[in-house]
Motif scaffolding. Structure first.
Motif, PDB file in Angstrom:
ATOM      1  N   ILE A 119      38.432 -97.315  44.277  1.00 54.26           N
ATOM      2  CA  ILE A 119      39.912 -97.016  43.886  1.00 54.26           C
ATOM      3  C   ILE A 119      40.547 -95.790  44.348  1.00 54.26           C
ATOM      4  CG2 ILE A 119      41.842 -96.853  41.961  1.00 54.26           C
ATOM      5  CD1 ILE A 119      40.105 -99.064  40.371  1.00 54.26           C
ATOM      6  N   ARG A 120      39.829 -94.808  44.467  1.00 54.94           N
ATOM      7  CA  ARG A 120      40.137 -93.400  44.646  1.00 54.94           C
ATOM      8  C   ARG A 120      40.215 -93.566  46.178  1.00 54.94           C
ATOM      9  NH1 ARG A 120      37.698 -87.486  43.974  1.00 54.94           N
ATOM     10  NH2 ARG A 120      38.964 -86.440  45.225  1.00 54.94           N
ATOM     11  N   ASP A 121      39.339 -94.188  47.000  1.00 53.31           N
ATOM     12  CA  ASP A 121      39.233 -94.433  48.351  1.00 53.31           C
ATOM     13  C   ASP A 121      40.327 -95.324  48.837  1.00 53.31           C
ATOM     14  OD1 ASP A 121      38.259 -93.774  51.004  1.00 53.31           O
ATOM     15  OD2 ASP A 121      36.959 -95.473  50.833  1.00 53.31           O
ATOM     16  N   MET A 122      40.656 -96.113  48.219  1.00 57.12           N
ATOM     17  CA  MET A 122      41.717 -97.150  48.486  1.00 57.12           C
ATOM     18  C   MET A 122      43.243 -96.377  48.380  1.00 57.12           C
ATOM     19  SD  MET A 122      43.103-100.307  46.185  1.00 57.12           S
ATOM     20  CE  MET A 122      43.940 -99.430  45.056  1.00 57.12           C
ATOM     21  N   LEU A 123      43.160 -95.741  47.360  1.00 59.25           N
ATOM     22  CA  LEU A 123      44.554 -94.740  47.283  1.00 59.25           C
ATOM     23  C   LEU A 123      44.820 -93.647  48.552  1.00 59.25           C
ATOM     24  CD1 LEU A 123      44.619 -94.454  43.303  1.00 59.25           C
ATOM     25  CD2 LEU A 123      46.181 -96.052  44.844  1.00 59.25           C
ATOM     26  N   ASP A 124      43.488 -93.034  48.660  1.00 61.41           N
ATOM     27  CA  ASP A 124      43.305 -92.022  49.452  1.00 61.41           C
ATOM     28  C   ASP A 124      43.793 -92.619  51.068  1.00 61.41           C
ATOM     29  OD1 ASP A 124      42.899 -89.702  48.416  1.00 61.41           O
ATOM     30  OD2 ASP A 124      40.654 -90.024  48.391  1.00 61.41           O
ATOM     31  N   ARG A 125      43.331 -94.121  51.636  1.00 66.64           N
ATOM     32  CA  ARG A 125      43.686 -94.372  52.602  1.00 66.64           C
ATOM     33  C   ARG A 125      44.946 -95.341  52.609  1.00 66.64           C
ATOM     34  NH1 ARG A 125      37.760 -96.807  54.003  1.00 66.64           N
ATOM     35  NH2 ARG A 125      38.929 -97.659  55.962  1.00 66.64           N
ATOM     36  N   ARG A 126      45.482 -95.431  51.600  1.00 62.86           N
ATOM     37  CA  ARG A 126      46.737 -96.253  51.121  1.00 62.86           C
ATOM     38  C   ARG A 126      46.733 -97.654  51.542  1.00 62.86           C
ATOM     39  NH1 ARG A 126      50.265 -92.836  49.637  1.00 62.86           N
ATOM     40  NH2 ARG A 126      50.604 -90.755  50.462  1.00 62.86           N
ATOM     41  N   ILE A 127      45.300 -98.307  51.349  1.00 62.53           N
ATOM     42  CA  ILE A 127      45.180 -99.577  51.563  1.00 62.53           C
ATOM     43  C   ILE A 127      45.696-100.565  50.455  1.00 62.53           C
ATOM     44  CG2 ILE A 127      43.054-101.393  51.925  1.00 62.53           C
ATOM     45  CD1 ILE A 127      41.535 -99.079  52.822  1.00 62.53           C
ATOM     46  N   PRO A 128      46.669-101.475  50.522  1.00 61.93           N
ATOM     47  CA  PRO A 128      47.089-102.262  49.599  1.00 61.93           C
ATOM     48  C   PRO A 128      45.961-102.854  48.602  1.00 61.93           C
ATOM     49  CG  PRO A 128      48.137-102.726  51.367  1.00 61.93           C
ATOM     50  CD  PRO A 128      46.994-101.817  51.892  1.00 61.93           C
ATOM     51  N   LEU A 129      45.941-102.759  47.320  1.00 59.00           N
ATOM     52  CA  LEU A 129      44.912-103.430  46.396  1.00 59.00           C
ATOM     53  C   LEU A 129      44.989-104.977  46.568  1.00 59.00           C
ATOM     54  CD1 LEU A 129      43.285-103.306  43.627  1.00 59.00           C
ATOM     55  CD2 LEU A 129      45.193-103.947  42.380  1.00 59.00           C
ATOM     56  N   GLY A 130      45.955-105.474  47.006  1.00 57.56           N
ATOM     57  CA  GLY A 130      45.958-107.052  47.133  1.00 57.56           C
ATOM     58  C   GLY A 130      44.853-107.187  48.403  1.00 57.56           C
ATOM     59  N   GLU A 131      44.973-106.447  49.287  1.00 60.59           N
ATOM     60  CA  GLU A 131      44.098-106.515  50.577  1.00 60.59           C
ATOM     61  C   GLU A 131      42.761-106.252  50.293  1.00 60.59           C
ATOM     62  OE1 GLU A 131      43.288-107.774  54.479  1.00 60.59           O
ATOM     63  OE2 GLU A 131      45.127-107.744  53.227  1.00 60.59           O
TER      64      GLU A 131
END
Length: 276
Positions: free
Chosen positions: A238-250
């Motif tokens: 989740i932290r990596d996802m937020l850092d990279r601005r990847i949507p949770l849905g994707e």
């Protein structure tokens, strides 16, 4: 997203291949309307994206992204745009949300790029310094906020007779139950089997998302096995996802698809989204 490299250039398209590329999308790139700001390929591309409907823009962007990725590989170049894939996916998500509002407005609007990501990341990091009992509750609240910001209509934790459920959300028409585990050590197979039992005890179409901040033990993942209706995620993902601005849905979409393909409930984000 930067598809134009240099003044007037778009990837490595020639005039002929540029016309053929858009022709396959049903777009006459040489039409006068697309030369209103100039006749270069870059200016015509921007005109197309500003004039066509959202669905056509999405198809064009997806095709361009594929060509862009292949172009970077062929030219042995590093991506010049930070967090390119995450930003591109967020753009597509916003366009899809905008196009849906003309038919049926979504329950929650798709957030603009960067909306609350920094606040969510800050909140996630502060949870580590809390007392154990407070950490668990704060992690549940964090996930509810994350689901809400992602337009997934979450429900707060609730209790059925003899069991506690840490919440639920809706994604692509499917209902997911949530298990949130914030402990200092990786989660073992006992907790995984217990949550899987809760999911299996519900309607047959119910799925589950188990989020363990410190991840899962290798032994636990092996013993948990395959073919579950449960998807696994870690707090570090989740932290990596937020850092990279990847949507949770994707992220969820790729995790679910990969689990359907290989049977494994845990497929790391790093394998689903390669760093460029």
């Amino acid at each position: 997203m930067d598809f134009a490299f240099g003044a007037g250039y778009v990837l490595d398209f020639s005039n002929r291949t540029f016309k053929a590329f858009f022709g396959e999308l049903g777009i006459d790139i040489e039409a006068p309307a697309y030369s209103m700001d100039g006749d270069s390929k870059g200016k015509r591309l921007r005109a197309v994206l500003s004039l066509v409907d959202d669905a056509t823009a999405i198809r064009a962007l997806e095709a361009l992204w594929l060509n862009r990725s292949e172009f970077l590989i062929r030219s042995v170049r590093t991506d010049p745009v930070p967090n390119a894939e995450g930003r591109f996916l967020a753009l597509l998500e916003r366009l899809r949300g905008a196009s849906q509002t003309t038919v049926a407005p979504p329950v929650l609007p798709v957030p603009p790029e960067g909306y609350e990501q920094d606040l969510l990341k800050e909140q996630l990091l502060t949870i580590r310094d809390m007392a154990p009992q407070a950490r668990g509750y704060a992690f549940e609240q964090f996930l509810t906020r994350l689901f809400r910001c992602s337009g997934m209509a979450p429900n707060e934790p609730f209790r059925n007779l003899g069991e506690q459920i840490d919440g639920s959300f809706v994604f692509l028409g499917e209902v997911y139950l949530v298990e949130a585990k914030y402990e200092r050590a990786p989660t073992g197979v006992g907790d995984l089997h217990a949550f899987d039992g809760k999911v299996r005890d519900k309607a047959t179409w119910t799925r589950g998302l188990f989020v363990a901040f410190e991840g899962f033990t290798d032994v636990g993942l092996h013993a948990f096995g395959r073919g579950k209706a449960v998807v696994l995620m870690t707090g570090w993902e989740i932290r990596d996802m937020l850092d990279r601005r990847i949507p949770l849905g994707e992220v969820l979409s790729r995790k679910v698809r990969k689990a359907s393909e290989n049977g494994r409930p845990f497929n790391p984000l790093g394998e689903l989204f390669k760093q460029q």
